[in-house]
Design an enzyme around this catalytic site. Structure first.
Site, short mmCIF file in Angstrom:
data_model
loop_
_atom_site.label_atom_id
_atom_site.label_comp_id
_atom_site.label_asym_id
_atom_site.label_seq_id
_atom_site.Cartn_x
_atom_site.Cartn_y
_atom_site.Cartn_z
N HIS A 465 35.27 41.67 28.37
CA HIS A 465 35.63 40.84 29.53
C HIS A 465 36.05 41.73 30.72
O HIS A 465 35.50 41.63 31.81
CB HIS A 465 36.78 39.91 29.12
CG HIS A 465 37.31 39.05 30.22
ND1 HIS A 465 37.06 37.70 30.29
CD2 HIS A 465 38.07 39.32 31.31
CE1 HIS A 465 37.65 37.20 31.36
NE2 HIS A 465 38.27 38.17 32.00
N GLU A 466 37.02 42.60 30.46
CA GLU A 466 37.51 43.44 31.56
C GLU A 466 36.41 44.39 32.04
O GLU A 466 36.31 44.69 33.22
CB GLU A 466 38.77 44.21 31.15
CG GLU A 466 39.96 43.32 30.76
CD GLU A 466 40.32 42.26 31.81
OE1 GLU A 466 40.04 42.48 33.01
OE2 GLU A 466 40.86 41.20 31.41
N HIS A 469 34.32 42.59 34.56
CA HIS A 469 34.91 42.65 35.91
C HIS A 469 34.62 44.01 36.54
O HIS A 469 34.32 44.11 37.73
CB HIS A 469 36.43 42.50 35.83
CG HIS A 469 36.90 41.09 35.65
ND1 HIS A 469 36.47 40.05 36.43
CD2 HIS A 469 37.80 40.55 34.78
CE1 HIS A 469 37.09 38.93 36.06
NE2 HIS A 469 37.88 39.21 35.05
N HIS A 472 31.20 44.27 37.86
CA HIS A 472 31.11 43.49 39.10
C HIS A 472 31.60 44.34 40.28
O HIS A 472 31.03 44.34 41.36
CB HIS A 472 31.95 42.23 38.93
CG HIS A 472 31.70 41.15 39.93
ND1 HIS A 472 32.55 40.09 40.11
CD2 HIS A 472 30.69 40.95 40.82
CE1 HIS A 472 32.08 39.29 41.05
NE2 HIS A 472 30.96 39.79 41.50
ZN LIG Z 1 39.15 37.99 33.88
#
Ligand SMILES: [Zn+2]
Length: 676
Positions: A465-466, A469, A472
């Site tokens: 998940h991290e 990010h 991104h």
């Molecule tokens: Zn998040």
């Protein structure tokens, strides 16, 4: 002041960031100097007499604040991972000035005049794409921050913002201090019956580190989770559950009054700016567009989830009764424990069985390799970067064509001077060929008792998940800083992160990285099958929990009236009860430590619904990989180019439609959860 400039690394931050040279004494003079520089530059822009232009006005405003923003990002980061009493004092000193600077920026009448006349110019009429969006968003942003208010109201707004900044900072510090002030030393291992070996080893190491005998339980997340899921002693579970959910409710660290004050200030602020409530103010430029629309989304999903949730709760109660031959109530500290036992009985699935297959090195390597295959990048160690703690690892991310994209830091284990949870922080949005700089932090079980750090499946998803990010941030191709990378609408920002979690539950993807830390065996097929079945076990309950957080957040920021409704904690508990499988005690105080909502002036306030909103987006978008190939480079590159690279350079709904060919649907998420 200028003679100190060379000594102060914060004033002219270079790459690599000299984390080894930045100390508390640099913070106050460095930040003050950067505020003064930005102030001079903004005054010059506001007082200019030539016709305003995109470059000379709008972009110049962007540039004027760049160094201050960069330096404060580094200071905030160090405050959250390596704070000391001196550092915190310095941070607290500059914070009101920095927040006054930012909230004062849209109130500078000269700048506003220049922007308004730019908007009316021929040049503005010809702007397209990112440039047109920057102008529109800047104007809206200035308005939402009070640019159109008269002098007296601007002063009111400024006072509210400063108070909010101080109160929310104090809130976060109380949570950290309350978390650290608790320990429970247990000398008789019989009292810890049920805890897995990894948790016992961590508790033993923690006690030894403090020079204490036996086992030390804390309110850090891994310790709490181990007790709640596995401790056979209901007394122990109750003690930890109560301590955890009553953090920051005692003496000087009591946050409950602060919550009411914060809500009151946010409400005043929204009214001052012409909005009915705080949720409307913050959602205006998000996908949801209004607080009511966010509430309607949460309500619709709650209604569709409620029947399965009630069924799951009944089943859990019966399970407990059958197991114990009693008919006692299901207590809040029973839920995770009996659910784990029920999961094992139904699926013969023990989350701990999987831990052996997820040494942290392999998990990181797996996330990097999947990104390489999908998005056409390479991730390699970047040695010799200065770091803030010896455990921190450093990497670079390079495009397949050799172009450097970014450098990043990974900080995995808990420390007392580091905040809890997991997060990504984009420290610098670079303009190519400069490299983006980012980091991600987690609080996983450190290596203990001679074993490497072994993650549970949820931790693995957190790493992915991290890292999503981070991609991104690092794959951004937007040249305007304030529209780059993860600076997108809050209900869109979790799409790139949450979509990465999908690869943690697909056997073909797991086989690329998960392997037993002793034997090197891949995760057995049948264990993956049980994982997938078990993953949807109590899916409605998990969803209701998240929806409860979203509902209480929106209720507090839309419906709650501090003058009419009194105690915010009691009000919150009434909302939360509907979403809880067990009766909540009166002194339950989840919101007193709810950092998401109250540790920043805005933060996730009126935005918690975004997680579910983005989950709808991610489940929907992942259907393309699921149907057309988990490692399909073409789909991966489309996601990179149409979503990851574009930041906020276009409306988020447009990015989604560009990738999917249509607007999002609710069904793929409900299908993935087995709730459709
Ligand atoms: Zn998040």
């Amino acid at each position: 002041m200028n003679e100190h400039r060379a000594d102060n690394p914060l004033v002219a931050l270079v790459q690599p960031i000299p984390f080894d040279r930045i100390s508390a004494r640099h913070v106050v003079p460095g930040v003050h100097q950067l505020i003064a520089e930005a102030d001079r530059a903004l005054n010059a822009i506001g007082q200019a007499t030539d016709p305003p232009s995109y470059k000379g006005t709008l972009l110049a405003i962007e540039r004027a604040t760049e160094k201050l923003e960069y330096a404060m990002g580094v200071v905030e980061h160090l405050e959250s991972v390596a704070t000391t009493p001196e550092f915190r004092a310095a941070y607290n000193t500059v914070l009101p000035k920095v927040s006054a600077f930012w909230s004062g920026l849209p109130l500078r009448a000269g700048l506003w005049q220049r922007l308004v006349s730019l908007a009316q110019s021929d040049e503005a009429a010809r702007l397209v794409g990112t440039e047109a969006r920057l102008l529109k968003k800047t104007l809206d942003d200035f308005r939402r921050h009070g640019a159109e208010l008269d002098h007296a109201r601007k002063a009111d707004l400024s006072r509210i913002d400063q108070e909010l900044s101080q109160l929310t900072t104090r809130f976060a510090q109380h949570v950290l201090d309350a978390t650290n002030s608790f320990e429970l030393i247990i000398e008789d291992p019989a009292e810890l019956s049920g805890l897995p070996e990894s948790a016992l080893a961590a508790a033993r190491d923690s006690a030894a580190l403090k020079g204490k005998p036996g086992y030390r339980l804390t309110l850090q997340a891994p310790s709490v989770a181990a007790v709640m899921n596995y401790a056979d002693s209901s007394k122990l579970r109750r003690t930890i559950w109560r301590a955890f959910n009553q953090r920051a409710t005692k003496g000087e660290l009591d946050n409950r009054g602060l919550v009411r004050e914060i809500l009151k200030l946010r409400r005043q602020k929204a009214r001052l700016l012409g909005f009915a409530n705080f949720a409307d103010l913050v959602t205006e430029d998000r996908m949801a567009k209004s607080g009511k629309q966010a509430q309607a989304f949460v309500e619709e999903l709650s209604e569709r989830t409620a029947p399965a949730f009630q069924r799951e709760t009944e089943e859990l109660r019966h399970f407990k009764h059958r197991l114990e031959g009693s008919s006692g109530e299901l207590e809040p500290w029973d839920v995770a424990y009996y659910a784990e036992k029920q999961r094992r009985a139904l699926y013969d699935f023990d989350e701990e069985e999987l831990r052996a297959y997820f040494p942290v090195e392999r998990v990181l390597g797996g996330a990097f390799e999947i990104a390489a295959r999908l998005f056409g990048v390479r991730i390699e160690p970047e040695p010799n970067l200065p770091v803030w703690h010896p455990d921190v690892r450093t990497y670079r991310i390079v495009d397949d064509d050799g172009a450097p994209l970014g450098v990043f830091y990974v900080d995995l284990y808990p420390r007392e001077n580091k905040r809890d949870g997991a997060w990504m922080h984009g420290l610098l949005n670079a303009k190519p060929p400069e490299r983006h700089v980012a980091l991600f932090c987690a609080n996983a079980n450190p290596p203990a008792g001679g074993k490497p750090s072994l993650l549970n499946h949820r931790d693995v998803e957190t790493v992915f998940h991290e890292f999503g990010h981070l991609l991104h941030h690092c794959l951004s191709q937007v040249s305007v800083r304030s529209l780059a990378g993860t600076r997108v609408a809050q209900d869109f920002v979790e799409l790139p992160s949450q979509i990465m979690e999908n690869w943690c539950s697909e056997k073909a993807a797991l086989d690329t990285f998960a392997a037993h830390y002793e034997t090197g065996e891949p995760v057995p097929q049948e264990l993956v099958e049980r994982l997938i079945k078990a993953r949807n076990f109590r899916a409605a309950s998990a969803q209701m929990r998240q929806l409860g957080f979203a509902a209480v957040d929106l209720a507090l920021h839309i419906d709650y009236d501090p003058d009419r409704d009194g105690d915010a904690n009691a009000y919150a508990n009434r909302v939360l009860q509907r979403y809880s499988p067990a009766k909540l005690p009166r002194d339950y105080a989840l919101i007193a430590s709810f950092n998401h909502l109250f540790s920043h002036s805005v933060g996730y306030a009126a935005g918690y619904y975004s997680y579910k909103w983005a989950e709808v987006l991610d489940a929907d978008a992942f259907t393309r990989f699921k149907q057309e190939g988990l490692f399909n480079r073409e789909i991966g590159m489309q996601f990179r180019e149409r979503v990851l690279a574009r930041g906020d350079s276009a409306d988020p709904m447009q990015l989604f439609v560009d990738f999917m060919g249509r607007e999002p649907k609710l069904e793929p998420m409900l299908e993935r959860q087995g709730l459709s």
